[in-house]
Design a protein around this motif. Structure first.
Motif, PDB file in Angstrom:
ATOM      1  N   ALA A 166       0.829  -1.206   0.000  1.00 37.57           N
ATOM      2  CA  ALA A 166       0.000   0.000   0.000  1.00 37.57           C
ATOM      3  C   ALA A 166       0.861   1.252   0.000  1.00 37.57           C
ATOM      4  CB  ALA A 166      -0.940  -0.009   1.205  1.00 37.57           C
ATOM      5  N   ARG A 167       1.938   1.251   0.775  1.00 37.09           N
ATOM      6  CA  ARG A 167       2.786   2.437   0.870  1.00 37.09           C
ATOM      7  C   ARG A 167       3.649   2.617  -0.376  1.00 37.09           C
ATOM      8  NH1 ARG A 167       3.881   3.283   7.297  1.00 37.09           N
ATOM      9  NH2 ARG A 167       1.960   2.264   8.000  1.00 37.09           N
ATOM     10  N   ALA A 168       4.060   1.522  -0.995  1.00 37.63           N
ATOM     11  CA  ALA A 168       4.794   1.642  -2.262  1.00 37.63           C
ATOM     12  C   ALA A 168       3.882   2.207  -3.347  1.00 37.63           C
ATOM     13  CB  ALA A 168       5.347   0.284  -2.690  1.00 37.63           C
ATOM     14  N   HIS A 169       2.630   1.761  -3.360  1.00 34.09           N
ATOM     15  CA  HIS A 169       1.662   2.307  -4.316  1.00 34.09           C
ATOM     16  C   HIS A 169       1.458   3.800  -4.076  1.00 34.09           C
ATOM     17  CE1 HIS A 169      -1.730   2.693  -6.957  1.00 34.09           C
ATOM     18  NE2 HIS A 169      -2.563   2.949  -5.960  1.00 34.09           N
ATOM     19  N   LEU A 170       1.368   4.204  -2.813  1.00 35.83           N
ATOM     20  CA  LEU A 170       1.209   5.612  -2.486  1.00 35.83           C
ATOM     21  C   LEU A 170       2.431   6.409  -2.935  1.00 35.83           C
ATOM     22  CD1 LEU A 170      -0.300   7.928  -1.092  1.00 35.83           C
ATOM     23  CD2 LEU A 170       0.739   7.200   1.069  1.00 35.83           C
ATOM     24  N   LEU A 171       3.622   5.912  -2.669  1.00 33.98           N
ATOM     25  CA  LEU A 171       4.847   6.605  -3.048  1.00 33.98           C
ATOM     26  C   LEU A 171       4.932   6.797  -4.556  1.00 33.98           C
ATOM     27  CD1 LEU A 171       7.698   7.727  -2.507  1.00 33.98           C
ATOM     28  CD2 LEU A 171       8.533   5.361  -2.504  1.00 33.98           C
ATOM     29  N   LEU A 172       4.751   5.725  -5.314  1.00 32.81           N
ATOM     30  CA  LEU A 172       4.843   5.833  -6.770  1.00 32.81           C
ATOM     31  C   LEU A 172       3.733   6.710  -7.332  1.00 32.81           C
ATOM     32  CD1 LEU A 172       5.824   2.187  -7.806  1.00 32.81           C
ATOM     33  CD2 LEU A 172       7.262   4.233  -7.884  1.00 32.81           C
ATOM     34  N   SER A 173       2.542   6.610  -6.781  1.00 35.43           N
ATOM     35  CA  SER A 173       1.431   7.417  -7.280  1.00 35.43           C
ATOM     36  C   SER A 173       1.682   8.901  -7.065  1.00 35.43           C
ATOM     37  CB  SER A 173       0.132   6.994  -6.590  1.00 35.43           C
ATOM     38  OG  SER A 173      -0.186   5.651  -6.891  1.00 35.43           O
ATOM     39  N   MET A 201       6.259  13.100   2.764  1.00 31.20           N
ATOM     40  CA  MET A 201       6.245  11.647   2.705  1.00 31.20           C
ATOM     41  C   MET A 201       6.923  11.046   3.934  1.00 31.20           C
ATOM     42  SD  MET A 201       4.511  10.830   0.069  1.00 31.20           S
ATOM     43  CE  MET A 201       4.817   9.078  -0.010  1.00 31.20           C
ATOM     44  N   ALA A 202       7.990  11.671   4.401  1.00 33.83           N
ATOM     45  CA  ALA A 202       8.726  11.121   5.538  1.00 33.83           C
ATOM     46  C   ALA A 202       8.000  11.350   6.857  1.00 33.83           C
ATOM     47  CB  ALA A 202      10.123  11.742   5.598  1.00 33.83           C
ATOM     48  N   ASP A 203       7.440  12.557   7.045  1.00 35.50           N
ATOM     49  CA  ASP A 203       6.901  12.928   8.357  1.00 35.50           C
ATOM     50  C   ASP A 203       5.388  13.040   8.401  1.00 35.50           C
ATOM     51  OD1 ASP A 203       9.499  13.171   9.444  1.00 35.50           O
ATOM     52  OD2 ASP A 203       9.703  15.134   8.507  1.00 35.50           O
ATOM     53  N   GLY A 204       4.729  13.030   7.252  1.00 36.40           N
ATOM     54  CA  GLY A 204       3.284  13.116   7.218  1.00 36.40           C
ATOM     55  C   GLY A 204       2.766  14.537   7.319  1.00 36.40           C
ATOM     56  N   ALA A 397     -12.493  -1.600   1.772  1.00 32.87           N
ATOM     57  CA  ALA A 397     -12.916  -0.218   2.011  1.00 32.87           C
ATOM     58  C   ALA A 397     -12.776   0.132   3.496  1.00 32.87           C
ATOM     59  CB  ALA A 397     -14.363  -0.032   1.555  1.00 32.87           C
ATOM     60  N   GLU A 398     -13.023  -0.841   4.369  1.00 29.96           N
ATOM     61  CA  GLU A 398     -12.965  -0.590   5.806  1.00 29.96           C
ATOM     62  C   GLU A 398     -11.535  -0.501   6.329  1.00 29.96           C
ATOM     63  OE1 GLU A 398     -16.684  -1.632   4.440  1.00 29.96           O
ATOM     64  OE2 GLU A 398     -14.916  -2.958   4.350  1.00 29.96           O
ATOM     65  N   THR A 399     -10.599  -1.217   5.708  1.00 27.21           N
ATOM     66  CA  THR A 399      -9.217  -1.227   6.212  1.00 27.21           C
ATOM     67  C   THR A 399      -8.307  -0.255   5.472  1.00 27.21           C
ATOM     68  OG1 THR A 399      -8.611  -3.060   4.726  1.00 27.21           O
ATOM     69  CG2 THR A 399      -9.403  -3.630   6.942  1.00 27.21           C
ATOM     70  N   ALA A 400      -8.797   0.345   4.387  1.00 26.56           N
ATOM     71  CA  ALA A 400      -7.941   1.226   3.583  1.00 26.56           C
ATOM     72  C   ALA A 400      -7.477   2.445   4.363  1.00 26.56           C
ATOM     73  CB  ALA A 400      -8.687   1.661   2.321  1.00 26.56           C
ATOM     74  N   ALA A 401      -8.333   2.966   5.249  1.00 28.38           N
ATOM     75  CA  ALA A 401      -7.948   4.159   6.003  1.00 28.38           C
ATOM     76  C   ALA A 401      -6.699   3.898   6.843  1.00 28.38           C
ATOM     77  CB  ALA A 401      -9.099   4.615   6.897  1.00 28.38           C
ATOM     78  N   ALA A 402      -6.683   2.773   7.536  1.00 24.17           N
ATOM     79  CA  ALA A 402      -5.564   2.473   8.424  1.00 24.17           C
ATOM     80  C   ALA A 402      -4.274   2.205   7.661  1.00 24.17           C
ATOM     81  CB  ALA A 402      -5.913   1.278   9.310  1.00 24.17           C
ATOM     82  N   ARG A 406      -3.789   6.765   6.302  1.00 24.22           N
ATOM     83  CA  ARG A 406      -3.018   7.261   7.446  1.00 24.22           C
ATOM     84  C   ARG A 406      -1.537   7.452   7.168  1.00 24.22           C
ATOM     85  NH1 ARG A 406      -5.220   4.801  13.130  1.00 24.22           N
ATOM     86  NH2 ARG A 406      -3.355   5.938  13.831  1.00 24.22           N
ATOM     87  N   PRO A 407      -0.887   6.619   6.337  1.00 23.30           N
ATOM     88  CA  PRO A 407       0.527   6.868   6.055  1.00 23.30           C
ATOM     89  C   PRO A 407       0.816   8.242   5.419  1.00 23.30           C
ATOM     90  CG  PRO A 407       0.014   4.615   5.516  1.00 23.30           C
ATOM     91  CD  PRO A 407      -1.292   5.286   5.852  1.00 23.30           C
ATOM     92  N   LEU A 408      -0.144   8.819   4.693  1.00 24.28           N
ATOM     93  CA  LEU A 408       0.080  10.169   4.182  1.00 24.28           C
ATOM     94  C   LEU A 408       0.005  11.187   5.311  1.00 24.28           C
ATOM     95  CD1 LEU A 408       0.544  12.066   1.784  1.00 24.28           C
ATOM     96  CD2 LEU A 408      -1.931  12.187   1.487  1.00 24.28           C
ATOM     97  N   PHE A 409      -0.827  10.920   6.303  1.00 21.59           N
ATOM     98  CA  PHE A 409      -0.981  11.852   7.416  1.00 21.59           C
ATOM     99  C   PHE A 409       0.076  11.649   8.491  1.00 21.59           C
ATOM    100  CE2 PHE A 409      -5.007  12.187   5.349  1.00 21.59           C
ATOM    101  CZ  PHE A 409      -5.500  13.455   5.643  1.00 21.59           C
ATOM    102  N   GLU A 410       0.520  10.421   8.668  1.00 26.47           N
ATOM    103  CA  GLU A 410       1.441  10.111   9.769  1.00 26.47           C
ATOM    104  C   GLU A 410       2.867   9.836   9.298  1.00 26.47           C
ATOM    105  OE1 GLU A 410      -0.600   6.885  11.641  1.00 26.47           O
ATOM    106  OE2 GLU A 410      -2.016   8.202  12.663  1.00 26.47           O
ATOM    107  N   GLY A 411       3.060   9.757   7.991  1.00 27.62           N
ATOM    108  CA  GLY A 411       4.383   9.490   7.423  1.00 27.62           C
ATOM    109  C   GLY A 411       4.436   8.117   6.795  1.00 27.62           C
TER     110      GLY A 411
END
Length: 418
Positions: A166-173, A201-204, A397-402, A406-411
């Motif tokens: 999920a985080r690799a997808h976020l980074l590349l996107s 990306m590092a600190d959110g 859909a229910e687990t996507a937030a966590a 959240r990695p965009l908000f929390e790093g």
């Protein structure tokens, strides 16, 4: 490029390629990249590529048998470039933070050099799936895995595979979407912009110590929507899915009709023109996004809470099997006659995100960030949720937030949420 790349590597005669042959082939690829980035796989033609070089189409066919082979060469070259950047980033440090920040810095420096004419531009991946070439798909998947290796987690507490996906997808996107907005900055400022993206990306986005807020998920569909009539909804869904997969040119009247198993006559019975339907797809997307914004703002709270609520609602909507949101990357291949107004509409959404971020900085819930960069990153995260199920299978859909929001908000390297 090896023989398994799916493209012609040698002259048709079978002789070893000469310098002149390679130079002309490289010039054709560079010309094709420009066309591909403007029109997508479906819209690019060998004639347009040839015209850029004052060639006749047969002059291109000597090097590439068809436009699919040429598009494959463009994408393979872009994948090779990304693999190089990822490899350099891996060598830049011993921990995830150093590697991720290095990757973003290296990419923005590459874009500075490309826009300055110091190196060649590369193809964007907006509609790479439209090509559907196994060799390209395999290389792209390998590139994704290489990017995922930048994110491991602390020694002895490696991050679970689904979260790394999920985080690799976020980074590349985030990197891929940056081509749509980085031109708002002078090319000399690209490294500066990259540093600001890397910091987010590092600190959110959340301020230090700010916990994940509690909120309700607003309902984003409306029974009284004027387009809720079943047949209109079917055409909107088919067109949106095709545009997301294959770009504006890939969503032809024939292909939309075929997806619904109806005739072209039936299409025109419900739609005046294709462009009218495309605009309706964008309009539906804006309405859904603004519903999320209005609902979160009406409920109130800190800037962090409002923005987190918006993002979670829209990502859940994307993954819940509803009519998908149109990917903003589709704008890159929409005709200029309708593009300007569409861009303005998306800019309004981005400006509102920037305003909410400013509210959060003022109330202390959001860390001080470049709100213009951060707003685009929020858009990219929502945009890329349409493909999250492909790259992070198992997320719901229910687990996507966590695991994704959240990695965009929390790093990007923050501990996995429970």
């Amino acid at each position: 490029m090896g023989n398994d790349s799916g493209v012609t590597a040698n002259p048709p005669t079978g002789r070893a390629p000469t310098r002149r042959f390679e130079a002309r082939r490289n010039a054709i690829i560079a010309s094709a990249v420009e066309e591909l980035n403007r029109k997508g796989v479906r819209g690019m033609t060998l004639g347009d590529v040839a015209a850029r070089l004052d060639l006749v189409p047969t002059g291109v066919i000597y090097y590439f048998r068809n436009k699919e082979e040429l598009a494959a060469a463009c994408f393979m070259r872009a994948i090779e470039r990304f693999d190089q950047l990822i490899a350099e980033a891996k060598a830049a440090g011993d921990d995830d933070r150093e590697r991720v920040r290095a990757f973003i810095r290296l990419y923005f420096e590459f874009k500075r050099r490309a826009c300055s004419g110091e190196t060649e531009q590369i193809a964007v991946f907006n509609d790479v799936r439209a090509l559907n070439k196994p060799s390209v798909n395999e290389a792209y998947t390998d590139m994704f895995r290489h990017a995922r290796d930048l994110i491991q987690g602390p020694p002895g507490a490696e991050m679970p595979r689904p979260d790394r996906n999920a985080r690799a997808h976020l980074l590349l996107s985030e990197i891929f979407w940056s081509v749509a907005w980085m031109a708002n900055n002078p090319k000399e400022d690209f490294p500066r912009v990259g540093e600001r993206m890397a910091a987010i990306m590092a600190d959110g986005l959340a301020a230090p110590g700010a916990g994940w807020p509690f909120f309700t998920i607003p309902r984003l569909t409306r029974d009284d929507d004027p387009r809720a009539e079943a047949s209109a909804e079917l055409f909107l869904r088919a067109a949106t899915e095709l545009i997301n997969e294959e770009g504006y040119h890939g969503a032809s009247v024939e292909r939309i009709s075929a997806r619904l198993n109806v005739s072209k006559g039936a299409f025109y019975h419900h739609n005046e023109t294709k462009d009218e339907l495309v605009v309706a797809c964008f309009q539906r997307t804006w309405e859904i996004m603004w519903r999320a914004i209005r609902a979160a703002e009406a409920e109130g709270g800190t800037g962090l809470k409002v923005l987190a609520q918006i993002c979670t609602a829209l990502v859940q909507y994307q993954m819940a099997g509803n009519l998908p949101l149109l990917r903003t990357s589709a704008l890159t291949t929409v005709p200029e006659s309708i593009n300007a107004n569409l861009v303005r509409q998306f800019d309004r959404v981005s400006h509102r995100f920037a305003s909410i971020l400013s509210d959060g900085i003022a109330d202390g819930s959001v860390r001080p960030v470049d709100v213009n960069v951060a707003a685009q990153m929020v858009t990219a995260m929502i945009n890329a949720a349409a493909e999250l199920h492909v790259w992070a299978p198992g997320l719901t859909a229910e687990t996507a937030a966590a695991h994704y929001v959240r990695p965009l908000f929390e790093g990007l390297l923050s501990p996995v949420a429970g």
